[in-house]
Design an enzyme around this catalytic site. Structure first.
Site, mmCIF file in Angstrom:
data_model
loop_
_atom_site.group_PDB
_atom_site.id
_atom_site.type_symbol
_atom_site.label_atom_id
_atom_site.label_comp_id
_atom_site.label_asym_id
_atom_site.label_seq_id
_atom_site.Cartn_x
_atom_site.Cartn_y
_atom_site.Cartn_z
ATOM 1 N N PRO A 9 0.790 -1.223 0.000
ATOM 2 C CA PRO A 9 0.000 0.000 0.000
ATOM 3 C C PRO A 9 0.827 1.281 0.000
ATOM 4 C CG PRO A 9 -0.091 -1.088 2.136
ATOM 5 C CD PRO A 9 0.551 -2.044 1.181
ATOM 6 N N ASN A 10 0.282 2.262 -0.700
ATOM 7 C CA ASN A 10 0.818 3.629 -0.794
ATOM 8 C C ASN A 10 2.071 3.750 -1.662
ATOM 9 O OD1 ASN A 10 -1.173 4.835 0.992
ATOM 10 N ND2 ASN A 10 -0.176 3.683 2.609
ATOM 11 N N ARG A 17 5.151 10.979 -2.635
ATOM 12 C CA ARG A 17 4.975 10.603 -1.230
ATOM 13 C C ARG A 17 6.281 10.804 -0.449
ATOM 14 N NH1 ARG A 17 4.712 4.420 1.110
ATOM 15 N NH2 ARG A 17 4.250 4.988 3.254
ATOM 16 N N TYR A 22 11.341 8.494 0.749
ATOM 17 C CA TYR A 22 11.214 7.416 -0.245
ATOM 18 C C TYR A 22 11.834 7.731 -1.603
ATOM 19 C CZ TYR A 22 8.020 5.580 3.240
ATOM 20 O OH TYR A 22 7.484 5.101 4.407
ATOM 21 N N ASN A 74 8.023 -5.565 -1.558
ATOM 22 C CA ASN A 74 8.018 -4.516 -0.550
ATOM 23 C C ASN A 74 6.599 -4.485 0.010
ATOM 24 O OD1 ASN A 74 8.005 -2.271 1.032
ATOM 25 N ND2 ASN A 74 8.949 -0.905 -0.471
ATOM 26 N N ALA A 77 3.453 -0.906 4.527
ATOM 27 C CA ALA A 77 2.967 -0.909 5.911
ATOM 28 C C ALA A 77 2.552 -2.306 6.375
ATOM 29 C CB ALA A 77 1.802 0.067 6.053
ATOM 30 N N HIS A 80 4.606 -4.701 8.776
ATOM 31 C CA HIS A 80 4.582 -4.657 10.234
ATOM 32 C C HIS A 80 3.285 -5.201 10.831
ATOM 33 C CE1 HIS A 80 7.806 -2.055 8.997
ATOM 34 N NE2 HIS A 80 6.956 -1.176 8.481
ATOM 35 N N ASP A 87 1.657 -15.606 5.740
ATOM 36 C CA ASP A 87 1.171 -16.981 5.580
ATOM 37 C C ASP A 87 1.021 -17.347 4.107
ATOM 38 O OD1 ASP A 87 1.107 -17.319 8.295
ATOM 39 O OD2 ASP A 87 -1.074 -17.339 8.483
ATOM 40 N N GLU A 98 12.922 -9.415 0.536
ATOM 41 C CA GLU A 98 12.123 -8.302 1.076
ATOM 42 C C GLU A 98 12.909 -7.006 0.862
ATOM 43 O OE1 GLU A 98 11.336 -8.930 5.244
ATOM 44 O OE2 GLU A 98 10.724 -6.834 5.573
ATOM 45 N N HIS A 100 12.872 -2.666 1.251
ATOM 46 C CA HIS A 100 12.299 -1.405 1.742
ATOM 47 C C HIS A 100 13.150 -0.256 1.240
ATOM 48 C CE1 HIS A 100 9.644 -3.593 4.374
ATOM 49 N NE2 HIS A 100 10.690 -4.339 4.695
ATOM 50 N N LEU A 101 12.492 0.772 0.755
ATOM 51 C CA LEU A 101 13.221 1.945 0.254
ATOM 52 C C LEU A 101 13.958 2.645 1.393
ATOM 53 C CD1 LEU A 101 10.134 2.925 -1.759
ATOM 54 C CD2 LEU A 101 12.341 2.723 -2.881
ATOM 55 N N SER A 102 13.269 2.822 2.509
ATOM 56 C CA SER A 102 13.856 3.526 3.652
ATOM 57 C C SER A 102 14.519 2.521 4.593
ATOM 58 C CB SER A 102 12.768 4.302 4.404
ATOM 59 O OG SER A 102 11.829 3.400 4.974
ATOM 60 N N ARG A 107 13.963 4.304 11.841
ATOM 61 C CA ARG A 107 12.695 5.031 11.942
ATOM 62 C C ARG A 107 11.934 4.620 13.218
ATOM 63 N NH1 ARG A 107 9.691 4.739 6.396
ATOM 64 N NH2 ARG A 107 8.555 6.474 7.378
ATOM 65 N N ARG A 111 8.227 0.186 13.098
ATOM 66 C CA ARG A 111 8.715 -0.275 11.794
ATOM 67 C C ARG A 111 9.873 -1.271 11.931
ATOM 68 N NH1 ARG A 111 6.123 3.304 8.177
ATOM 69 N NH2 ARG A 111 5.827 5.350 9.118
HETATM 70 C C1 DQA Z 1 8.470 0.908 3.444
HETATM 71 C C2 DQA Z 1 8.637 1.097 4.954
HETATM 72 C C3 DQA Z 1 7.321 0.876 5.687
HETATM 73 O O1 DQA Z 1 7.500 1.040 7.081
HETATM 74 C C4 DQA Z 1 6.281 1.855 5.209
HETATM 75 O O2 DQA Z 1 5.045 1.610 5.841
HETATM 76 C C5 DQA Z 1 6.148 1.894 3.736
HETATM 77 C C6 DQA Z 1 7.335 1.760 2.897
HETATM 78 C C7 DQA Z 1 9.748 1.288 2.667
HETATM 79 O O3 DQA Z 1 9.821 0.930 1.495
HETATM 80 O O4 DQA Z 1 10.621 1.956 3.198
HETATM 81 O O5 DQA Z 1 5.054 2.123 3.199
HETATM 82 O O6 DQA Z 1 8.191 -0.456 3.194
#
Ligand code: DQA
Length: 147
Positions: A9-10, A17, A22, A74, A77, A80, A87, A98, A100-102, A107, A111
């Site tokens: 999501p997002n 964003r 990011y 990725n 959210a 977490h 599953d 896996e 993650h950009l950040s 953080r 997270r």
């Molecule tokens: C994220 C890190 C997550 O904590 C966050 O909710 C995201 C992006 C990242 O790519 O850094 O939406 O997965």
């Protein structure tokens, strides 16, 4: 063998964003780069983004039936929170990295825990969009594709 890249999501908002967190690349740009990199190695790469947990679970289940051999994900959210997505990955028994950009460890405390990491072949975080390319480089090498 096919590779599937899943974005949670997002991540459809990338580019606008929180660019300080990011980066400025859009999801379309990130996906296009990955598709091109895989194509150069003779590998088909598909991408999928959803803001909905059930749709993400459905896509993982479909991946296994479509002959996908590896997932780069990725979970955003849902990293977490989502036992259902964890599953699903365990259930289809597809290997995954896996991303993650950040740097989630730099953080907020919520997270720092991922439901996915203990099942993942590896975890890349904090390297921005390059993290996806590095994950793909690993997967192509593991598949023995010409890179
Ligand atoms: C994220 C890190 C997550 O904590 C966050 O909710 C995201 C992006 C990242 O790519 O850094 O939406 O997965």
């Amino acid at each position: 063998m096919q590779i599937l890249v899943i974005h949670g999501p997002n991540l459809n908002l990338l580019g606008t964003r929180e660019p300080e967190v990011y980066g400025s690349r859009t999801l379309a740009q990130i996906d296009a780069d990955l598709i091109e990199m895989a194509a150069k190695a003779g590998v088909t790469l598909k991408t999928f983004q959803s803001n909905h947990e059930g749709a993400l679970v459905d896509r993982m289940q479909a991946a296994a039936q479509e002959g996908c051999g590896y997932i780069i994900i990725n979970p955003a959210a849902y990293t977490h929170t989502s036992v259902a997505m964890r599953d699903a990955l365990a259930g289809v028994a597809l290997p995954f990295v896996e991303v993650h950009l950040s740097n989630v460890h730099k953080r907020e405390a919520f997270r720092h825990h991922s439901y996915f990491s203990e099942l993942a072949d590896g975890v890349i975080c904090g390297l921005g969009a390059q993290g996806y390319a590095l994950a793909l480089q690993y997967v192509l090498g593991r598949m023995g594709a010409a890179t």
